[in-house]
Design a protein around this motif. Structure first.
Motif, PDB file in Angstrom:
ATOM      1  N   LEU A  29       0.838  -1.207   0.000  1.00 23.08           N
ATOM      2  CA  LEU A  29       0.000   0.000   0.000  1.00 23.08           C
ATOM      3  C   LEU A  29       0.872   1.256   0.000  1.00 23.08           C
ATOM      4  CD1 LEU A  29      -2.804  -0.947   2.574  1.00 23.08           C
ATOM      5  CD2 LEU A  29      -3.056  -0.668   0.114  1.00 23.08           C
ATOM      6  N   VAL A  32       2.208   2.030  -3.445  1.00 24.84           N
ATOM      7  CA  VAL A  32       1.174   2.615  -4.316  1.00 24.84           C
ATOM      8  C   VAL A  32       0.911   4.077  -3.915  1.00 24.84           C
ATOM      9  CG1 VAL A  32      -1.259   2.473  -4.981  1.00 24.84           C
ATOM     10  CG2 VAL A  32       0.083   0.390  -4.755  1.00 24.84           C
ATOM     11  N   ILE A  33       0.745   4.314  -2.612  1.00 24.29           N
ATOM     12  CA  ILE A  33       0.453   5.687  -2.159  1.00 24.29           C
ATOM     13  C   ILE A  33       1.629   6.618  -2.457  1.00 24.29           C
ATOM     14  CG2 ILE A  33       0.021   7.136  -0.117  1.00 24.29           C
ATOM     15  CD1 ILE A  33      -1.576   4.760   1.020  1.00 24.29           C
ATOM     16  N   ILE A  36       1.849   7.817  -6.058  1.00 22.00           N
ATOM     17  CA  ILE A  36       0.833   8.743  -6.563  1.00 22.00           C
ATOM     18  C   ILE A  36       1.283  10.175  -6.269  1.00 22.00           C
ATOM     19  CG2 ILE A  36      -1.574   9.524  -6.352  1.00 22.00           C
ATOM     20  CD1 ILE A  36      -2.281   6.682  -5.447  1.00 22.00           C
ATOM     21  N   LEU A  39       0.529  12.462  -2.888  1.00 17.64           N
ATOM     22  CA  LEU A  39       0.363  11.732  -1.637  1.00 17.64           C
ATOM     23  C   LEU A  39       1.725  11.233  -1.172  1.00 17.64           C
ATOM     24  CD1 LEU A  39      -2.773   9.582  -2.524  1.00 17.64           C
ATOM     25  CD2 LEU A  39      -2.722  11.769  -1.376  1.00 17.64           C
ATOM     26  N   LEU A  47      -3.551   8.190   6.462  1.00 18.19           N
ATOM     27  CA  LEU A  47      -4.721   7.521   5.874  1.00 18.19           C
ATOM     28  C   LEU A  47      -4.933   6.132   6.471  1.00 18.19           C
ATOM     29  CD1 LEU A  47      -4.477   8.218   2.024  1.00 18.19           C
ATOM     30  CD2 LEU A  47      -6.449   8.644   3.469  1.00 18.19           C
ATOM     31  N   GLY A 404      -3.818  14.989  -8.519  1.00 12.51           N
ATOM     32  CA  GLY A 404      -2.823  14.966  -7.446  1.00 12.51           C
ATOM     33  C   GLY A 404      -2.783  16.280  -6.697  1.00 12.51           C
ATOM     34  N   SER A 407      -6.015  16.773  -4.570  1.00  7.47           N
ATOM     35  CA  SER A 407      -6.218  15.904  -3.408  1.00  7.47           C
ATOM     36  C   SER A 407      -5.403  16.324  -2.178  1.00  7.47           C
ATOM     37  CB  SER A 407      -5.908  14.452  -3.777  1.00  7.47           C
ATOM     38  OG  SER A 407      -4.591  14.371  -4.235  1.00  7.47           O
TER      39      SER A 407
ATOM     40  N   PHE B 138      -9.162   7.453  -6.154  1.00 13.29           N
ATOM     41  CA  PHE B 138      -9.215   8.671  -5.342  1.00 13.29           C
ATOM     42  C   PHE B 138     -10.568   8.825  -4.640  1.00 13.29           C
ATOM     43  CE2 PHE B 138      -5.674   9.610  -8.061  1.00 13.29           C
ATOM     44  CZ  PHE B 138      -4.821  10.342  -7.258  1.00 13.29           C
ATOM     45  N   TRP B 141     -11.468   4.815  -2.640  1.00 12.03           N
ATOM     46  CA  TRP B 141     -10.479   4.321  -1.680  1.00 12.03           C
ATOM     47  C   TRP B 141      -9.935   5.453  -0.793  1.00 12.03           C
ATOM     48  CZ3 TRP B 141      -4.666   3.294  -2.332  1.00 12.03           C
ATOM     49  CH2 TRP B 141      -4.181   2.605  -1.229  1.00 12.03           C
ATOM     50  N   VAL B 144     -11.281  11.138  -1.513  1.00 11.16           N
ATOM     51  CA  VAL B 144     -11.064  12.542  -1.894  1.00 11.16           C
ATOM     52  C   VAL B 144     -12.415  13.112  -2.348  1.00 11.16           C
ATOM     53  CG1 VAL B 144      -9.915  14.090  -3.539  1.00 11.16           C
ATOM     54  CG2 VAL B 144      -8.680  12.144  -2.595  1.00 11.16           C
TER      55      VAL B 144
END
Lengths: 503, 156
Positions: A29, A32-33, A36, A39, A47, A404, A407, B138, B141, B144
């Motif tokens: 995880l 992946v985070i 991005i 993040l 999170l 991106g 967010s 986004f 999961w 956002v």
């Protein structure tokens, strides 16, 4: 011996099936985070913190530790493949990672990033294991004057290290300093350069700035230079992505010295992984065999940055556990997690909760191993992503940039700001002003401003505070040497030539 | 085509000079605000305008030097390179109406179809695929809160 025994008992606690699974899931995880754009590790850990509420504290902290490591690995991927740093430390990775990708060596760059991240992370954890408490005490020796001197050293080495023209690098550094002034001033609490906009009161948000300046400007650049990545990548197989023996021999010393330096920087309060990766890059550029070629696509550049930032991430745990002082934003979120589980970090932690502390430290070894395994397994898929032709890459990257930047604060202002920053960075590229010094100066200046103000407040305006401390004096002397080095070298060369002529 | 490209390049050859002039103006503004509004030395220490003044003066001085003594040869670019920014600005303007996910999907779809001249099939597949991925990753999961847009709100 005690430490080894404690560590073994920590492994006995952490090496259970559920903990190994938690570490693997956390690492995946995290990657992946981290990959991005927008993040970073702070967001990743924050999170996933609520997910760990239901878990046993040790399993929970193992998962969060693995998320942290995974994020540090993942941050480099988008920097290398798309020139969009996933987080601030990855800005330095992009300097050599993306040029390598453009040469069709993305696989090698990703392998280098993973291996050096692993080496850097391991150095950090080993140093934390054996010298955690002592390191934290060294961190405490860094007061405002010392931190200011360290940041001055970092700032002064930015401009002339990056870019073909040192003058243009310096101009970019100045622009970064100017942009960092926007928002409420740290020393006096007064709004500066906000132009009466409430969106600018908190200052310019770093992630939209970095996404715009690196990522969106890259989209515009791709319209000019349409390099068909598919053509480059057809020859690229997983086997060709592996590093050969000479390349491994080249990155291991780089990773080792960058890891040690990054770890020492990581323990300093507020210095963080960005300063760690940047100073490691500077060191490599100065002492490395291929220092002069760094910035053009050298694996040593990727190795220095990644080893530096992963070691700094581990280093930030030393003051957190020994003193209860988080060394980075992510460590602050982890501190919240520890307190939630009823663990109070500080000098008594090692005595009061040895099972927890050694379980945590051993879990960092586990998290690091899981993260590197997951990261290496992902490379073939990432390399395939690069085969996507520019016709599809351009709109998709543009959308990733928008989403991106949105967010980060869920704000459309950030999206517009990112777009503007992208266009300006593209113009700067056209005029051959490098963008990386701007971003590094933007990150470092607020720390310098706060530390300088605090130092002079302590000494009531007497600048001798910088010369009374051996650490600050040494750092300032190194800065001066950096400036004088070209002059001294010229003088020495002239003297040698004169002597030879005289003979 | 060659003629078109070279005229585009020539038309943008003034860009480096414009960037440098922008830097000089920004530097002078920051320096002036730093010195006269925020103060460079306050209560025995650097004031709110200290770094702004130092960086502003530095940037302006180096910018003037670059402008007069270091002529820049611009990288060859054409106006086409700014198309993604213009198209994305339009897509962002549509966000209050269509929502973020739909606007971005449409941007991808129309870009691939109209600018890249790919087939309908490829454009629709990529546009919808990207929209679904955005929503799952986004929206669902990471939670956002994307702007939904008036269009979706009306449907609800």
């Amino acid at each position: 011996m005690d430490i080894l025994q404690s560590l073994m008992s920590g492994f006995a606690t952490s090496l259970t099936f559920s903990n190994i699974l938690a570490a693997l899931v956390g690492a995946g995880l995290g990657i992946v985070i981290g990959a991005i754009p927008g993040l970073g590790s702070v967001t990743g850990v924050a999170l996933l913190l609520p997910l760990t509420f239901q878990m046993d504290p040790i399993t929970g902290i193992i998962m969060l530790g693995a998320v942290y490591y995974g994020c540090m690995y993942g941050g480099s991927y988008s920097a290398i493949m798309l020139n969009i740093p996933g987080d601030a430390p990855a800005v330095v990775t992009a300097l050599d990672g993306y040029p390598l990708s453009k040469k069709g060596q993305a696989g090698k760059a990703l392998f280098t990033a993973n291996i050096s991240s692993f080496i850097g992370g391991t150095i950090g954890i080993v140093m934390l294991t054996f010298m955690g408490a002592a390191l934290a005490k060294i961190g405490l020796l860094f007061g405002p004057a010392e931190v200011a001197a360290l940041v001055i050293l970092a700032l002064c080495s930015i401009g002339w290290l990056l870019g073909d023209s040192p003058k243009k690098g310096l101009v970019s550094t100045f622009i970064g300093i100017m942009l960092s002034m926007v928002g409420i001033g740290l020393a006096f609490g007064q709004p500066r350069f906000t132009f009466d906009s409430m969106y600018l009161l908190n200052g310019i948000s770093f992630i939209p700035l970095v996404i715009g300046m690196f990522g969106f400007s890259q989209v515009l650049e791709m319209m000019v230079n349409r390099v068909d990545a598919a053509g480059l990548m057809t020859k690229l197989s997983l086997r060709e992505s592996l590093l050969d023996r000479s390349e491994l021999r080249s990155i291991i010393p780089t990773s080792l010295r960058s890891g040690v330096l990054g770890n020492l920087v990581g323990i300093l309060p507020g210095a963080g992984a960005t300063t760690g990766s940047f100073l490691a890059y500077v060191l490599e550029k100065k002492v490395g065999r291929h220092g002069a070629e760094m910035g053009t696509g050298r694996i040593e550049g990727v190795a220095a940055s990644e080893a530096g930032n992963n070691a700094a991430a581990a280093g930030s745990f030393a003051p957190l556990l020994s003193l209860g002082i988080p060394g980075s934003g992510t460590a602050a979120v982890l501190l919240g997690g520890l307190m939630m589980w009823g663990v109070q970090p500080g000098p008594m932690l090692f005595q009061n909760s040895p099972d927890f502390v050694w379980g945590l430290i051993s879990s960092m070894y586990l998290g690091n191993v899981m993260a590197v395994l997951a990261a290496l397994a992902i490379i073939p898929f990432l390399v395939k992503l690069l085969r996507v032709p520019p016709a599809f890459m351009i709109p998709v990257i543009a959308v990733v940039c928008v989403v991106g930047s949105y967010s980060v604060n869920n704000s459309m202002f950030d999206v517009w700001f990112m777009l503007g920053a992208g266009v300006i960075a593209f113009f700067m590229n056209v005029a051959k002003y490098p963008v990386a010094p701007l971003l590094l100066a933007f990150v470092l200046t607020p720390r310098l401003e706060t530390s300088l103000r605090q130092a002079l407040d302590i000494s009531r305006g007497d600048p001798s505070i910088f010369f009374g401390s051996p650490i600050a004096t040494t750092l300032l002397s190194i800065t001066l040497l950096f400036f004088l080095y070209p002059l001294i070298a010229k003088l020495v060369r002239a003297l040698v030539k004169k002597r030879q002529l005289a003979k | 085509m060659e003629v078109e490209q070279s005229s585009e390049r020539e038309s943008l050859s003034w860009l480096p000079a414009l960037v440098t002039i922008g830097i000089v103006i920004m530097g002078l503004c920051w320096a002036a605000f730093g010195i006269f509004k925020y103060g460079i030395w306050v209560n025995n220490g650097p004031g709110g305008g200290f770094f702004a003044a130092v960086a502003g003066i530095g940037a302006a001085a180096l910018g003037i030097y670059e402008f007069f003594f270091s002529p820049v040869s611009a990288k060859p670019i054409g106006g086409r390179s700014l198309w993604p920014a213009a198209a994305m600005a339009l897509a962002i303007l549509c966000t209050p109406l269509l929502g973020m996910v739909l606007s971005m999907s449409l941007f991808i779809l129309l870009w691939i179809l109209l600018v890249e001249k790919k087939s309908w099939k490829q454009s629709i597949f990529t546009g919808i695929g990207a929209g679904v991925a955005l929503y799952l990753l986004f929206g669902l999961w990471l939670k956002v809160p994307f702007p939904q847009g008036m269009f979706l709100e009306m449907l609800q």
